[in-house]
Design a protein around this motif. Structure first.
Motif, PDB file in Angstrom:
ATOM      1  N   ALA B 373       0.701  -1.653   0.303  1.00  0.00           N
ATOM      2  CA  ALA B 373       0.246   0.131  -0.307  1.00  0.00           C
ATOM      3  C   ALA B 373       1.066   1.440   0.574  1.00  0.00           C
ATOM      4  O   ALA B 373       2.285   0.947   0.278  1.00  0.00           O
ATOM      5  N   SER B 374       0.760   2.699  -0.202  1.00  0.00           N
ATOM      6  CA  SER B 374       1.269   3.232  -0.647  1.00  0.00           C
ATOM      7  C   SER B 374       1.444   4.122   0.768  1.00  0.00           C
ATOM      8  O   SER B 374       0.387   3.741   1.630  1.00  0.00           O
ATOM      9  N   PHE B 377      -1.042   6.401   2.519  1.00  0.00           N
ATOM     10  CA  PHE B 377      -2.213   6.290   3.711  1.00  0.00           C
ATOM     11  C   PHE B 377      -1.956   6.422   4.898  1.00  0.00           C
ATOM     12  O   PHE B 377      -3.079   7.141   6.308  1.00  0.00           O
ATOM     13  N   ASP B 379      -2.552   8.810   7.388  1.00  0.00           N
ATOM     14  CA  ASP B 379      -2.990  10.039   6.997  1.00  0.00           C
ATOM     15  C   ASP B 379      -4.210  10.299   8.270  1.00  0.00           C
ATOM     16  O   ASP B 379      -4.455   8.667   8.405  1.00  0.00           O
ATOM     17  N   GLU B 382      -7.921   9.484   6.652  1.00  0.00           N
ATOM     18  CA  GLU B 382      -7.463   8.215   5.646  1.00  0.00           C
ATOM     19  C   GLU B 382      -7.517   6.830   6.706  1.00  0.00           C
ATOM     20  O   GLU B 382      -8.234   6.186   6.334  1.00  0.00           O
ATOM     21  N   PHE B 383      -6.922   7.252   7.922  1.00  0.00           N
ATOM     22  CA  PHE B 383      -7.423   5.655   8.710  1.00  0.00           C
ATOM     23  C   PHE B 383      -7.941   6.264   9.972  1.00  0.00           C
ATOM     24  O   PHE B 383      -8.744   5.752  11.069  1.00  0.00           O
TER      25      PHE B 383
END
Lengths: 424, 424
Positions: B373-374, B377, B379, B382-383
């Motif tokens: 995964a990038s 993420f 953040d 995002e979390f």
């Protein structure tokens, strides 16, 4: 002198670097291996108790020669029973669940990413502490179980005892295949070793000072590595207008006199004016009967056996058979008094009134707030943590008794299938 | 000069004392009242957007006159859309659960004592940050929702914007009956105001620096109040021998180029030797096509379009279209490289091999570890935290994205029926 200082700095930093390497291994050690080491440590302490007591006798002799107070000598002294006690403490820690790997939060995000927050060790944990050599073993055991390497900086008065204990702990680590450098004793003759420890940013992850207010304040002010303040307790018991006065007497006496030298013991008593006529003479009698010196405001001090309190008394952590005592006209005056003078450790209310209990617990800002219970209960063992490395009086990271969980950090682990984030 | 400094110190301390009083009210404010204030703030920002943009125009003009870079001017600039964005952010925060009062642990002890650990606000939270005025509103909103008073120390380049924003936020607090002093802007013309804030021990409970590495380092070194280090990210992507190379290309490009100025963007690429022959030219082409300058080791730099990396490159947080790139001979060499050069923010592995994924996630010590995964993420949004006040790269208290929960402490509340502790 400069060369000596630089040598000491290098010595502390070299120990920290060895601890870092050891911490890498420990972080990956299974609970089985850590528990085996704890049991081996306990067995080795029992088998080599003679060595420990011999070393302790040297410290006691030097302490007597140096004129240490009887109180300090008592805290320094080990016995067969005390060695057995610390060995049992290690076995208790072995019986506790491993905090490392515990999943704190977890979810699958809308985009399918799988998110987990897991406990991981801090890494390298420093302890700075005074006289008592049993702290050496307790701290090493808790650090090991939580996957951390420990750098121990005890006091010079306990040097022989600490050296003997750490040698035994390190041998036990090696016997069970864990790195001996997971437990190291730092030089204790020069205060500068504390300074080097608490400024080793990047090498040390956390330092916990445990001792008097002066030590803790100095560590927190100078440190550039994260620290946790522990143990300064200006603890109050407030007896509300609606209190059961027999219960109040029992709680005040237990909070004050159970063990006067510990941080959860009460140092101040606040009594609501509505029950002062009845309770002030009763509690004064009871405290005096237990040998407590009462430093009272004018409503206590009209009793000639009570000393008149000065402003200093309200902020003093006596750690002795002394108590400051004051009559307040309302619960809010009590709350305000605690806000001004309390150290954020433990505060107690004795009351029969639900609204008073709710008001007190909501408004008093402390690590622990007790309703109709002795302040002596603020303790990791009593709270069911199995063991305790100190009692935090700060708000960051840990507040109140600190056990294994408080010696850990966390890590987010995120599993995807090639997920990339859009630009929006 | 001395008098000026003392004045500034007194000014900062006076603000902190007012914040403490406000924090007492806020700690007891219900979610309903806090959410009403957040909605009122959002409405007021929309209604008075003209004021904000006018103030912002002054800052931009002064910035241009002072020769600020285009990047800084961009971060400073507000627009109708950006004001709408921060207003919506406040409404999002209003929609989040109240962290205050959440019961973290609770049990009944063997002796019948009833134990609860509940979340409580920190108290007074300081923020030290650079250019972006939207941080002013975000931080105030998160602090308010978590029951904390905020002391905001923004940069002088955003003074007019921040002043206008804080005036609106304070008016909204008053309108809803909460204390205006829950949000205060500190003087921003003298670096000493930062020093006074971070040494106001006893008045300020937590300071969060948000900005470049220099600012964060200075704050952490000088502070005597607790701080949380945020946001320095020397972030790596490691492409394992077993990686799907198309997936690896997408993840490397997204991690590097999605937004180069943020702390979760990748700064270094590590490629396993087994796939280097195929992947090094492919990813070099792809990065160059996106305008990225590649600073490579010898196995990257035999391509004449790649610059030879120096030792400094491995430790540099570029925050620009640059990447350091190296071929490693094993996953352990990648893990070791990250241990030496990483900043503990986010590290990613691209792999098809389960054992490699497990090894990497267990051994890499960072706030977030990504598998396939990038790195983008990492953040709070995002979390699923709804909002974020920063990304902690320290291990104490909070690690990774910090939302509302990370702005709280806890308190043990213990209910008894006259419990006293035995002497054993």
């Amino acid at each position: 002198m400069k060369a000596v200082t630089d040598d000491l700095r290098e010595q502390v930093h070299a120990a920290a670097r060895r601890a870092r390497v050891a911490a890498h291994d420990l972080a990956l050690a299974t609970r089985e291996r850590k528990d085996a080491a704890l049991h081996e440590m306990a067995a080795a302490l029992r088998a080599r108790a003679g060595e420990v007591l011999e070393a302790n006798a040297k410290d006691l002799e030097a302490g007597r020669a140096a004129g240490l107070s009887q109180g300090l000598l008592d805290r320094l002294a080990l016995s067969e029973a005390r060695v057995e006690g610390v060995a049992r403490g290690l076995e208790t820690v072995a019986g506790l669940a491993d905090p490392v790997g515990e999943v704190l939060r977890g979810s699958i995000l809308p985009n399918g990413l799988e998110l987990k927050q897991v406990r991981v060790p801090m890494g390298v944990v420093g302890m700075v502490y005074e006289a008592r050599p049993n702290v050496t073993v307790d701290a090493a055991g808790l650090a090991l179980k939580s996957g951390n390497a420990a750098l121990l900086r005890g006091s010079s008065s306990a040097e022989h005892s600490n050296t003997a204990l750490v040698a035994i702990l390190r041998d036990a680590l090696e016997t069970t295949g864990l790195p001996a450098d997971a437990v190291q004793l730092l030089p204790c003759h020069d205060r500068a070793s504390v300074t080097h420890l608490i400024t080793a940013r990047g090498l040390v992850d956390l330092v916990i000072p445990r001792g008097g207010a002066g030590l803790i304040d100095a560590v927190v002010r100078q440190a550039t590595v994260p620290t946790i303040e522990t143990g300064v307790g200006n603890v109050h018991v407030y007896v509300d207008a609606s209190a059961d006065l027999d219960m109040a007497r029992r709680i005040v006496l237990n909070s004050k006199t159970r063990r006067v030298s510990v941080c959860n013991s009460a140092e101040s008593l606040l009594v609501h004016a509505a029950v002062a006529d009845e309770f002030v003479p009763r509690i004064t009698d009871a405290l005096l009967a237990e040998g407590v010196t009462v430093h009272g405001d004018e409503r206590f001090a009209h009793d000639p056996r009570v000393r008149a309190a000065t402003d200093d008394d309200w902020g003093t952590e006596y750690l002795s058979l002394d108590i400051a005592a004051r009559v307040v006209d309302s619960i809010d005056e009590a709350i305000e008094h605690i806000a001004v003078h309390g150290s954020g450790h433990t505060e107690a209310i004795v009351t029969g009134d639900l609204a008073a209990a709710r008001r007190f617990t909501a408004r008093v800002d402390a690590a622990a707030v007790m309703v109709n219970a002795s302040t002596a209960f603020t303790d990791g063992g009593e709270f069911g943590m199995g063991a305790e490395i100190g009692i935090s009086t700060q708000k960051l990271h840990a507040r109140g008794p600190m056990g294994l969980a408080e010696l850990t950090s966390s890590k987010w682990v995120v599993w995807g299938d090639g997920h990339v984030r859009s630009n929006s």
